[in-house]
Design a protein around this motif. Structure first.
Motif, PDB file in Angstrom:
ATOM      1  N   CYS A   1       2.963   2.674  -2.321  1.00  0.00           N
ATOM      2  CA  CYS A   1       2.385   1.303  -2.721  1.00  0.00           C
ATOM      3  C   CYS A   1       1.212   0.839  -2.105  1.00  0.00           C
ATOM      4  CB  CYS A   1       3.461   0.242  -2.438  1.00  0.00           C
ATOM      5  SG  CYS A   1       3.047  -1.487  -2.812  1.00  0.00           S
ATOM      6  N   LYS A   2       1.037   1.278  -0.571  1.00  0.00           N
ATOM      7  CA  LYS A   2      -0.089   1.088   0.126  1.00  0.00           C
ATOM      8  C   LYS A   2      -1.370   1.866  -0.433  1.00  0.00           C
ATOM      9  CE  LYS A   2      -1.653   1.199   4.825  1.00  0.00           C
ATOM     10  NZ  LYS A   2      -1.479   1.497   6.302  1.00  0.00           N
ATOM     11  N   GLN A   3      -1.206   2.972  -0.880  1.00  0.00           N
ATOM     12  CA  GLN A   3      -2.388   3.764  -1.428  1.00  0.00           C
ATOM     13  C   GLN A   3      -2.872   3.095  -2.773  1.00  0.00           C
ATOM     14  OE1 GLN A   3      -0.105   7.706  -1.910  1.00  0.00           O
ATOM     15  NE2 GLN A   3      -2.229   8.639  -1.391  1.00  0.00           N
ATOM     16  N   GLN A   4      -1.952   2.450  -3.330  1.00  0.00           N
ATOM     17  CA  GLN A   4      -2.522   1.557  -4.725  1.00  0.00           C
ATOM     18  C   GLN A   4      -3.181   0.608  -4.188  1.00  0.00           C
ATOM     19  OE1 GLN A   4       0.654   0.674  -7.371  1.00  0.00           O
ATOM     20  NE2 GLN A   4       1.202   2.828  -7.566  1.00  0.00           N
ATOM     21  N   GLU A   5      -2.688  -0.413  -3.303  1.00  0.00           N
ATOM     22  CA  GLU A   5      -3.382  -1.380  -2.954  1.00  0.00           C
ATOM     23  C   GLU A   5      -4.917  -1.200  -2.098  1.00  0.00           C
ATOM     24  OE1 GLU A   5      -2.531  -5.570  -0.273  1.00  0.00           O
ATOM     25  OE2 GLU A   5      -1.259  -3.816  -0.094  1.00  0.00           O
ATOM     26  N   GLU A   6      -4.942   0.017  -1.347  1.00  0.00           N
ATOM     27  CA  GLU A   6      -6.219   0.427  -0.833  1.00  0.00           C
ATOM     28  C   GLU A   6      -7.076   0.911  -1.738  1.00  0.00           C
ATOM     29  OE1 GLU A   6      -4.715   3.094   2.001  1.00  0.00           O
ATOM     30  OE2 GLU A   6      -4.401   1.896   3.405  1.00  0.00           O
ATOM     31  N   LEU A   7      -6.542   1.490  -2.868  1.00  0.00           N
ATOM     32  CA  LEU A   7      -7.567   1.844  -3.963  1.00  0.00           C
ATOM     33  C   LEU A   7      -8.055   0.493  -4.722  1.00  0.00           C
ATOM     34  CD1 LEU A   7      -8.694   4.225  -5.260  1.00  0.00           C
ATOM     35  CD2 LEU A   7      -6.797   4.384  -6.942  1.00  0.00           C
ATOM     36  N   LEU A   8      -7.082  -0.163  -5.065  1.00  0.00           N
ATOM     37  CA  LEU A   8      -7.588  -1.412  -5.933  1.00  0.00           C
ATOM     38  C   LEU A   8      -8.219  -2.514  -5.336  1.00  0.00           C
ATOM     39  CD1 LEU A   8      -4.410  -1.253  -8.380  1.00  0.00           C
ATOM     40  CD2 LEU A   8      -6.689  -0.746  -8.964  1.00  0.00           C
ATOM     41  N   LEU A   9      -7.638  -2.633  -3.940  1.00  0.00           N
ATOM     42  CA  LEU A   9      -8.137  -3.966  -3.207  1.00  0.00           C
ATOM     43  C   LEU A   9      -9.006  -3.404  -1.769  1.00  0.00           C
ATOM     44  CD1 LEU A   9      -5.378  -6.433  -3.919  1.00  0.00           C
ATOM     45  CD2 LEU A   9      -7.661  -6.317  -4.786  1.00  0.00           C
ATOM     46  N   LYS A  10      -9.765  -2.430  -1.920  1.00  0.00           N
ATOM     47  CA  LYS A  10     -10.263  -1.927  -0.887  1.00  0.00           C
ATOM     48  C   LYS A  10     -11.635  -2.482  -0.111  1.00  0.00           C
ATOM     49  CE  LYS A  10     -12.779   1.344  -3.646  1.00  0.00           C
ATOM     50  NZ  LYS A  10     -12.985   2.922  -3.851  1.00  0.00           N
ATOM     51  N   ASN A  11     -12.166  -3.088  -0.869  1.00  0.00           N
ATOM     52  CA  ASN A  11     -13.634  -3.851  -0.607  1.00  0.00           C
ATOM     53  C   ASN A  11     -13.284  -5.148   0.024  1.00  0.00           C
ATOM     54  OD1 ASN A  11     -15.229  -1.175  -0.928  1.00  0.00           O
ATOM     55  ND2 ASN A  11     -14.786  -1.719  -3.078  1.00  0.00           N
TER      56      ASN A  11
END
Length: 263
Positions: free
Chosen positions: A106-116
């Motif tokens: 789940c963390k990977q997805q969040e870091e990809l979609l809301l990374k900036n």
């Protein structure tokens, strides 16, 4: 929401769209799928932590934390280019859409979609019976978030002096003029998907909850923010347990379940 051929649809929306004492017969869902606009509701569930009066004594007359609900429809919905499911966070289905290889989290997805610190998102606004328009806004994250949420204190019926009393970590913040002039949600947009397009797939990251100002009186197609207007959206990454309990429930056979990630 999940659906295969011959299965009912589940609709994700805001908890504040319901009134105390509402029963299934009181709830109406309109979907223009060519098979009759109004759909019958079997069941609906609000997040158990949603409590609009929870911080009334702390200067927040209406508190929208955990403002999320799921509606289960009795009837099938005809999927088309204008009526279709959407990917939600922390599922294997979304990992596949994001092309995450191997065991993903789940963390990977969040870091990809809301990374900036600035992330562009979209939402839909219904202007007439036949006109739905897509709007753009920019989520302020990281070091920009505090400056965004401070404007919650300008909202009517908030007398608290700390914006974090009204805006918990469960909210994403959009609006304002810097670095872009955002579009604003209007009354009636509540519960709608806040989404990102990624590799030709659409991923929902939040849902529209509440805002500080009503600038939509003229119902203009493109209602834009002013310097202090803000919208707050429930971050779906923060309510995964609620989504998983219902959408990942493999003990029922009414609708297909989603495969939620362990972490």
């Amino acid at each position: 929401m999940p659906r295969l051929s011959g299965e009912p649809l589940l609709v994700l929306t805001a908890a504040h769209c319901f009134k105390f004492g509402d029963e299934q017969k009181h709830v109406k869902v309109q979907i223009d799928d060519g098979q009759g606009r109004e759909k019958k509701v079997i069941n609906f569930r609000l997040h158990p932590k949603y409590n609009i009066t929870a911080k009334k004594d702390k200067g927040v007359l209406e508190f929208y934390d955990y403002d999320v609900a799921l509606i289960q429809l009795e009837e099938y919905v005809q999927i088309s280019s204008s009526v279709r499911p959407i990917c939600i966070p922390c599922t294997q289905e979304t990992s596949d859409a994001l092309q995450l290889v191997g065991v993903s989290t789940c963390k990977q997805q969040e870091e990809l979609l809301l990374k900036n610190d600035i992330e562009r998102v979209s939402f839909l606004t219904k202007r007439t019976e036949s006109l739905v328009v897509e709007k753009d806004a920019h989520v302020k994250l990281g070091g920009l978030r505090d400056n965004c949420i401070k404007h919650a204190l300008t909202a009517p019926n908030i007398t608290a002096t700390d914006p974090k009393v009204a805006v918990t970590d469960n909210f994403l913040c959009t609006g304002g003029l810097d670095p872009f002039r955002d579009h604003l949600a209007c009354k009636g947009d509540s519960g709608g998907a806040v989404f990102k397009d990624y590799e030709q797939r659409t991923i929902q990251v939040a849902l529209v909850s509440w805002g500080t100002k009503n600038l939509c009186q003229l119902r203009s197609v493109n209602v834009e923010s002013d310097q202090t207007s803000r919208d707050f959206h429930i971050n779906l990454f923060r309510v995964v347990d609620f989504l998983k309990e219902i959408l990942g429930d493999d003990t029922q056979n009414v609708y297909s379940t989603l495969e939620f990630l362990k972490d």
